[in-house]
Design a protein around this motif. Structure first.
Motif, PDB file in Angstrom:
ATOM      1  N   UNK A   1       0.804  -1.112   0.019  1.00 15.59           N
ATOM      2  CA  UNK A   1      -0.190   0.221   0.091  1.00 15.59           C
ATOM      3  C   UNK A   1       0.770   1.185   0.012  1.00 15.59           C
ATOM      4  N   UNK A   2       0.516   2.090  -0.809  1.00 12.60           N
ATOM      5  CA  UNK A   2       1.316   3.609  -0.713  1.00 12.60           C
ATOM      6  C   UNK A   2       0.366   4.407  -0.113  1.00 12.60           C
ATOM      7  N   UNK A   3       0.907   5.115   0.950  1.00  9.88           N
ATOM      8  CA  UNK A   3       0.239   6.005   1.809  1.00  9.88           C
ATOM      9  C   UNK A   3       0.996   7.112   2.069  1.00  9.88           C
ATOM     10  N   UNK A  15      -3.678  10.393   1.155  1.00 11.21           N
ATOM     11  CA  UNK A  15      -3.676   9.684  -0.052  1.00 11.21           C
ATOM     12  C   UNK A  15      -3.237   8.377   0.136  1.00 11.21           C
ATOM     13  N   UNK A  16      -3.985   7.219  -0.207  1.00 11.62           N
ATOM     14  CA  UNK A  16      -3.760   5.919  -0.439  1.00 11.62           C
ATOM     15  C   UNK A  16      -3.967   5.394  -1.650  1.00 11.62           C
ATOM     16  N   UNK A  17      -3.092   4.355  -2.115  1.00 15.37           N
ATOM     17  CA  UNK A  17      -3.452   3.345  -3.056  1.00 15.37           C
ATOM     18  C   UNK A  17      -2.880   1.977  -2.886  1.00 15.37           C
ATOM     19  N   UNK A  18      -4.151   1.006  -2.632  1.00 16.28           N
ATOM     20  CA  UNK A  18      -3.556  -0.300  -2.423  1.00 16.28           C
ATOM     21  C   UNK A  18      -3.156  -1.043  -3.813  1.00 16.28           C
ATOM     22  N   UNK A  19      -2.114  -1.975  -3.187  1.00  9.59           N
ATOM     23  CA  UNK A  19      -1.462  -2.668  -4.382  1.00  9.59           C
ATOM     24  C   UNK A  19      -2.342  -3.554  -5.360  1.00  9.59           C
ATOM     25  N   UNK A  62       2.459   6.933  -9.324  1.00 11.63           N
ATOM     26  CA  UNK A  62       3.491   6.455 -10.023  1.00 11.63           C
ATOM     27  C   UNK A  62       4.250   5.681  -8.847  1.00 11.63           C
ATOM     28  N   UNK A  63       4.006   5.520  -7.670  1.00  9.54           N
ATOM     29  CA  UNK A  63       4.940   4.835  -6.752  1.00  9.54           C
ATOM     30  C   UNK A  63       4.370   3.227  -6.701  1.00  9.54           C
ATOM     31  N   UNK A  64       5.279   2.230  -6.288  1.00  4.88           N
ATOM     32  CA  UNK A  64       4.705   1.031  -6.175  1.00  4.88           C
ATOM     33  C   UNK A  64       4.416   0.684  -4.665  1.00  4.88           C
ATOM     34  N   UNK A  65       3.424  -0.136  -4.704  1.00  6.32           N
ATOM     35  CA  UNK A  65       3.016  -0.475  -3.091  1.00  6.32           C
ATOM     36  C   UNK A  65       3.600  -1.651  -2.725  1.00  6.32           C
TER      37      UNK A  65
END
Length: 65
Positions: A1-3, A15-19, A62-65
């Protein structure tokens, strides 16, 4: 997860984006004088906070989780 988080003396952004998921989740609060969070509507956010949200969303994409 990107946090990713950002805050100043008036606002806090998360801001969050799950793998494996392309959807980006954004939470934002207004901070009172004691540091407690209060709900605020997106349309009531100042422009510089909206720009920061868009910057963090782009970075999270753009980031990897």
């Amino acid at each position: 997860m990107v946090r990713l988080t950002w805050e100043n003396d008036k606002y806090r952004i998360l801001v969050r984006r799950f793998e494996g998921d392309n959807q980006i989740l954004v939470d934002y609060w207004q901070l009172d004088r004691t540091g407690n969070t209060k709900a605020i509507r997106y349309k009531d956010l100042p422009q510089y906070v909206i720009e920061k949200i868009n910057e963090l969303k782009s970075l999270a994409g753009h980031l990897e989780g």
